[in-house]
Design an enzyme around this catalytic site. Structure first.
Site, PDB file in Angstrom:
ATOM      1  N   SER A 187      20.135 -32.148  29.394  1.00  0.00           N
ATOM      2  CA  SER A 187      21.558 -31.900  29.653  1.00  0.00           C
ATOM      3  C   SER A 187      21.692 -31.177  30.978  1.00  0.00           C
ATOM      4  O   SER A 187      20.753 -30.501  31.438  1.00  0.00           O
ATOM      5  CB  SER A 187      22.150 -31.030  28.534  1.00  0.00           C
ATOM      6  OG  SER A 187      23.441 -30.554  28.864  1.00  0.00           O
ATOM      7  N   TYR A 200      21.229 -23.508  22.934  1.00  0.00           N
ATOM      8  CA  TYR A 200      21.344 -24.907  23.349  1.00  0.00           C
ATOM      9  C   TYR A 200      20.852 -25.103  24.776  1.00  0.00           C
ATOM     10  O   TYR A 200      20.011 -25.973  25.049  1.00  0.00           O
ATOM     11  CB  TYR A 200      22.792 -25.380  23.221  1.00  0.00           C
ATOM     12  CG  TYR A 200      22.997 -26.791  23.710  1.00  0.00           C
ATOM     13  CD1 TYR A 200      22.530 -27.868  22.975  1.00  0.00           C
ATOM     14  CD2 TYR A 200      23.644 -27.047  24.919  1.00  0.00           C
ATOM     15  CE1 TYR A 200      22.692 -29.167  23.425  1.00  0.00           C
ATOM     16  CE2 TYR A 200      23.815 -28.337  25.374  1.00  0.00           C
ATOM     17  CZ  TYR A 200      23.342 -29.403  24.630  1.00  0.00           C
ATOM     18  OH  TYR A 200      23.500 -30.684  25.077  1.00  0.00           O
TER      19      TYR A 200
END
Length: 272
Positions: free
Chosen positions: A139, A152
């Site tokens: 990401s 995350y």
């Protein structure tokens, strides 16, 4: 004989789109996630549309022995994997103390542990054949610390560095390794995380465009790809030092997720 791709988190989002585009390219596919009904429906559709073979392996990747169970099922069915797409993942957001510890633990099991374990399980056979590929979905959150997405973003930093290191190890041995670093993608990821505000830049890419960019980058044997001009700019043009300043700037961007009900998420096996 068609090559076979295994896609984790294939029941929705980027995983389902990877399966669809790979099937359109003529790959047989092995679809892995927790939802057998969704996987079976996708497999039936891909077989009908593209004439490939599609296999369903139901597995919860939060389980410590998930990769071993998948490898055992592959061996039992006589299936060989030429392309591994480590797509499964989910996120949490909010103040760290408000997020359930077991949810963050499960997040790391899916985003990091299962990804590494599956790569360990399938890479040796690729090396024996002298050819193969691994796509790891990270990401843009992996390029810097992200307050209120602490676990995350850290998990995606791991995926990014892991993928880059593997590529350097195996690029001369016939194995391609690509790390995909998308920004926000319009998928059920944000339903699971609990707020659309988690797309902190306010815009989202489509799964179709992100997967198309990933497969094009894999064809070109790139190390990593960040689809979208704005995402690429934020990943590559912003300064990364000093880290304290970068983190402070990131906090001003991500604090918008601090709304009631946005402190945790339910697991969804895909990654953004």
């Amino acid at each position: 004989m068609n090559s076979t791709a295994l896609v984790t988190g294939a029941s929705s989002g980027l995983g389902a789109e990877f399966a669809a585009q790979l099937a359109a390219r003529g790959h047989d596919v092995i679809l892995t996630a927790r939802s057998e009904d969704k996987l079976a429906a996708l497999a039936e559709r891909l077989v009908a549309e593209h004439g490939i073979r599609a296999h369903v392996l139901t597995q919860d990747l939060t389980e410590p022995d998930a990769a071993r169970r998948i490898a055992d099922q592959l061996a039992e069915r006589g299936l060989s994997v030429e392309l591994l797409v480590n797509n499964a993942g989910f996120g949490t957001c909010g103040r760290f103390e408000d997020i359930a510890p077991d949810r963050d633990h499960d997040q790391l099991m899916v985003n990091v542990v299962a990804l590494v374990d599956l790569t360990h399980a399938l890479l040796p056979r690729m090396l024996e054949r002298g050819t193969g590929a691994v796509v790891n979905v990270a990401s843009t959150a992996g390029f810097q610390p992200s307050p209120y997405f602490a676990v995350y973003s850290a998990s995606k930093t791991f995926v990014l560095n892991f993928g880059l290191a593997l590529r350097q190890e195996y690029r001369s041995r016939g194995i391609r390794v690509l790390t995909l670093c998308p920004g926000p993608v319009d998928t059920p990821f944000f339903d699971a995380i609990g707020t659309r505000k988690a797309a902190v830049n306010g815009s989202m890419s489509t799964p179709e465009s992100v997967v198309r960019a990933a497969l094009r980058a894999l064809d070109r044997d790139r190390a990593y790809v960040t689809p979208g001009l704005g995402n690429a700019a934020s990943a590559h043009l912003l300064p990364r030092r000093p880290r304290k300043l970068v983190t402070a700037i990131a906090e001003r961007v991500t604090r918008k997720v601090l709304t009631p009900g946005a402190a945790s998420s339910q697991p969804l096996q895909r990654a953004a």
